[in-house]
Design an enzyme around this catalytic site. Sequence first.
Site, PDB file in Angstrom:
ATOM      1  N   ASP A 112      31.972 -43.974 -43.970  1.00  0.00           N
ATOM      2  CA  ASP A 112      32.684 -44.251 -42.720  1.00  0.00           C
ATOM      3  C   ASP A 112      33.909 -45.117 -43.001  1.00  0.00           C
ATOM      4  OD1 ASP A 112      32.947 -44.153 -39.866  1.00  0.00           O
ATOM      5  OD2 ASP A 112      32.325 -46.245 -39.830  1.00  0.00           O
ATOM      6  N   HIS A 162      36.213 -33.301 -38.082  1.00  0.00           N
ATOM      7  CA  HIS A 162      36.472 -34.629 -37.524  1.00  0.00           C
ATOM      8  C   HIS A 162      37.787 -35.206 -38.031  1.00  0.00           C
ATOM      9  CE1 HIS A 162      35.794 -38.654 -36.043  1.00  0.00           C
ATOM     10  NE2 HIS A 162      35.808 -39.149 -37.269  1.00  0.00           N
TER      11      HIS A 162
END
Length: 303
Positions: free
Chosen positions: A146, A219
Amino acid sequence: MTLPQSAICAETGDFAVFLTLTLVPGAERTVRAILAGFPDMVEAVAAEFAEPRLVGSVAIGAEAWPRLMGPKRPAGLVPFAPLADGDRFAPATPADLFVHIHSPRHDANFALARRLMARLGSGATVAEEIHGFKHKGGRDLTGFVDGTENPKGEDRPEVALVGDEDADFRGGSHVSIQRWVHGLTQWEGLPVPQQEGIIGRTKETDEELDDSVKPPSAHIARVVIEEDGEELEILRHSLPYGTTSDSGLYFVAYGRDPATFRKMLDAMVVADADGNYDRLMDFSRPVTGAAFFAPSKDLLRQA
């Protein structure tokens, strides 16, 4: 030099406490004085725990700003606007204050949060309290790294802090928060190559997929936005959170311009002319949304 609050540009800690609060009418003067002392409270608890990496920031929402800080407000500070397209929905949820505490130690974070809430007393009520944690060295619960593109080093204040473009609020930062709930059972049932196509990176090595194979609905294809040849950036302090029955990502974005985050969110939620949206939203959904401004230490201390 105008100093930012300590949580903003620091490296994200292993643990965090995220508090969203609502003001109690009539308590504004008391709450304002407590917020003015928050930077000193952070330093005191850091010294008590011998943990210099304990940091904290407090941010104020658009509707609470005039009640606490006066009529002049930062440019672009407006309430969080919900977004919807099809069955994808990014809600706006009530919140006047956002408190962000992080460090390598959960106990120090907890002590600081308790001290602040004890001082606030009946002046503010908790809308939501989330305790975040670093997972596998920086991976989301989906298993992917992340924040790979998060700015580093000297780039962090450049991305996060307001400058001369809004001089009265120099050293502050616009903050956007969302709590995302992951459908982990559904996600974990997907083959890894399919997961990688949804994210746009390899799971094991965190390498971006080549444009020839990366779907336009991936994404990172949706949230990487360029204007005038430059990539728009935010400074993220997102962390996983959860219990065995409810878990996901607590998303926190700091930025000198709140429009950057809104453009990214719009690209995720709203399908383009070809019907592409962020496919990750088929497996994760935001359940909160709020916007704030974190004033500089100097402005905050002017009680």
